[in-house]
Design an enzyme around this catalytic site. Structure first.
Site, PDB file in Angstrom:
ATOM      1  N   ASP A  75       2.228 -12.718   1.660  1.00  0.00           N
ATOM      2  CA  ASP A  75       3.428 -12.719   2.484  1.00  0.00           C
ATOM      3  C   ASP A  75       3.043 -12.854   3.953  1.00  0.00           C
ATOM      4  O   ASP A  75       1.884 -12.601   4.326  1.00  0.00           O
ATOM      5  CB  ASP A  75       4.251 -11.452   2.255  1.00  0.00           C
ATOM      6  CG  ASP A  75       3.554 -10.199   2.770  1.00  0.00           C
ATOM      7  OD1 ASP A  75       2.391  -9.978   2.366  1.00  0.00           O
ATOM      8  OD2 ASP A  75       4.137  -9.446   3.572  1.00  0.00           O
ATOM      9  N   GLU A  94       2.794  -6.924   2.349  1.00  0.00           N
ATOM     10  CA  GLU A  94       2.005  -6.172   3.329  1.00  0.00           C
ATOM     11  C   GLU A  94       2.651  -6.194   4.706  1.00  0.00           C
ATOM     12  O   GLU A  94       2.731  -5.167   5.383  1.00  0.00           O
ATOM     13  CB  GLU A  94       0.586  -6.744   3.401  1.00  0.00           C
ATOM     14  CG  GLU A  94      -0.401  -5.857   4.146  1.00  0.00           C
ATOM     15  CD  GLU A  94      -0.414  -6.061   5.654  1.00  0.00           C
ATOM     16  OE1 GLU A  94      -0.929  -5.193   6.379  1.00  0.00           O
ATOM     17  OE2 GLU A  94       0.112  -7.111   6.128  1.00  0.00           O
TER      18      GLU A  94
END
Length: 463
Positions: free
Chosen positions: A103, A169
């Protein structure tokens, strides 16, 4: 030539050969806008996970490869998709867990990008694009290193390898701890490599041995029951912005150093680092002074910092002659290694309540903690990592601290207390992670991939 030397040379040649393919695959990943923040399209994070899984499947060395999620305990919602792969060790070899995340941060202001953020663009030896450095390059360093190992040694090497490529994250790893608990047996390892940090510079590798913690929260400051006319009551009635500015200013002293009683510092030496280097790497222009005291790197690595990262108040466009009843700010505190994030938050809360001006009412919400991290550098894997970095970069690695935080490492330490945790990375100081024009230095990536391949080979050779 010894067998070990032959193996190492073969892995080196294979790793360098794999770099172009790894960069091409990185470009494909960068084109996927996998932002895991609320309000963004979750389907893009799923698409990113599927693309990463396809790369892992292509290695042909894992017994299990799957996309998995975990439930966020606080909300009961499903977390973002992660890629999990497992391969058991053989003949007494260790198991290594390779971590990175797929991500990315939101783009921010599109106008500040010199090229489209989700179109990888090569300029002056750097690949520009959101996630090009943080942290899709970490994924491709892992994939490229494993490809090199397979090319050089064949698919039947003995090293155990687990992969965990997270999907949230940047959004706070809300389901990380639950994911570890749910998949502890699959993730268990002797050595964990977290490829989500940086290097001393574009040519000198680093092993991150300390990280500051983080205490982040939203503060509501309220002084009025409703908005009032600033001409009718200004000068007698405190508006929330006045209270906010007055209160927030007490968090720092005249040098810009944190002035909150109870926030601790760590006493540790730091390498030489000049103000000129700081200005170059941080984009600090002439005439604007650095803040704080003592050695510059000590301020960044070993001392706390407080930053106001967001504010809800009337915008300039919507400004009117009104006394605002309420202002909200997001406060991000970096906590020095050695202090618990919860203790740091307690100190800040106490300070703010004690200094609230004009009887302003304060409310604290959306509190989030991440503890600091100190690496035990006495283990054998650390020495192997240093040797691999020196061989891969051709320069002696530097042990560094990082002012940023990777809160989930505390979860790894808790779940796998016997594992050696190595924090590495593909970024250099000009990567601009989280900022417009994020980029990856191609030569740094090449050295990082090679170094990790050499580390894997050395672990495979050890019993």
């Amino acid at each position: 030539m010894t067998s070990d030397t032959t193996r190492s040379a073969a892995v080196r040649e294979a790793a360098l050969t794999q770099v172009p393919a790894a960069l091409a695959d990185l470009g494909s990943l960068v084109r996927i806008p996998s932002v895991a923040f609320p309000g963004f399209d979750r389907a893009e994070v799923q698409r990113s996970a599927e693309a990463v899984k396809a790369l892992v499947d292509g290695l042909g060395i894992f017994e299990h490869v799957e996309i998995k999620t975990a439930v966020i305990p606080e909300t009961g919602e499903e977390g973002m998709p992660a890629v999990l792969a497992t391969r058991k060790a053989r003949n007494g070899r260790p198991t290594i867990l390779l971590y990175a995340h797929h991500d990315v941060q939101p783009v921010g202001d599109d106008s500040l990008w010199e090229s489209p953020p989700f179109e990888p663009t090569l300029r002056d030896g750097r690949i520009y694009g959101r996630g090009a450095a943080d942290d899709k390059a970490g994924i491709m360093a892992h994939i490229g290193a494993l490809r090199a190992l397979v090319d050089a040694l064949g698919p039947d090497f003995d090293l155990g390898v687990n992969l965990f490529f997270e999907g949230e994250e940047e959004a706070g790893s809300a389901s990380f701890a639950q994911f570890l608990s749910d998949n502890a047996d699959a993730l268990r390892a002797d050595v964990i490599v977290v490829a989500d940090s940086g290097n001393w510079d574009s040519e000198t590798p680093a092993l991150t041995v300390s990280l500051r913690g983080n205490a982040r929260f939203t503060l509501d400051i309220e002084t009025l029951e409703h908005a009032s006319h600033s001409g009718m009551f200004g000068g007698a009635v405190p508006d929330a912005m006045l209270a906010a500015v007055t209160l927030l200013a007490t968090l720092w002293d005249s040098d810009g150093a944190v002035a909150v009683k109870g926030l601790e510092s760590r006493d540790a030496a730091t390498p030489p680092y000049s103000e000129e280097t700081l200005r170059d790497e941080a984009g600090l222009p002439a005439g604007v002074s650095p803040i704080g005291r003592d050695e510059i790197l000590s301020r960044i690595w070993n001392k706390p910092s407080i930053t106001i990262t967001g504010i809800d108040a009337p915008s300039v466009r919507n400004a009117s002659n009104t006394l605002s009843p309420k202002v909200s700010v997001v406060i991000s505190t970096r906590v020095a290694p050695g202090q618990a994030a919860a203790d740091a938050f307690a100190a800040i809360e106490a300070h703010l309540r004690a200094h609230a001006p004009f009887g302003a009412r304060l409310a604290f919400r959306d509190v989030d903690f991440g503890d600091a991290f100190l690496v035990d550098t006495s283990g054998p894997a650390v020495e192997k990592a240093r040797a691999a970095l020196e061989s891969g970069y051709g320069r002696t690695p530097v042990d560094i601290g990082v002012g940023g935080s990777i809160p989930f490492i505390a979860d790894l330490v808790r779940e796998f207390p016997g594992a050696e945790i190595l924090v590495t990375g593909v970024e250099d100081p000009h990567a601009r992670a989280h900022s417009p024009n994020e980029s990856l230095h191609v030569d740094t990536f090449r050295h990082a991939l090679l170094s990790e391949a050499l580390l894997l080979e050395s672990l495979d050779a050890s019993e």
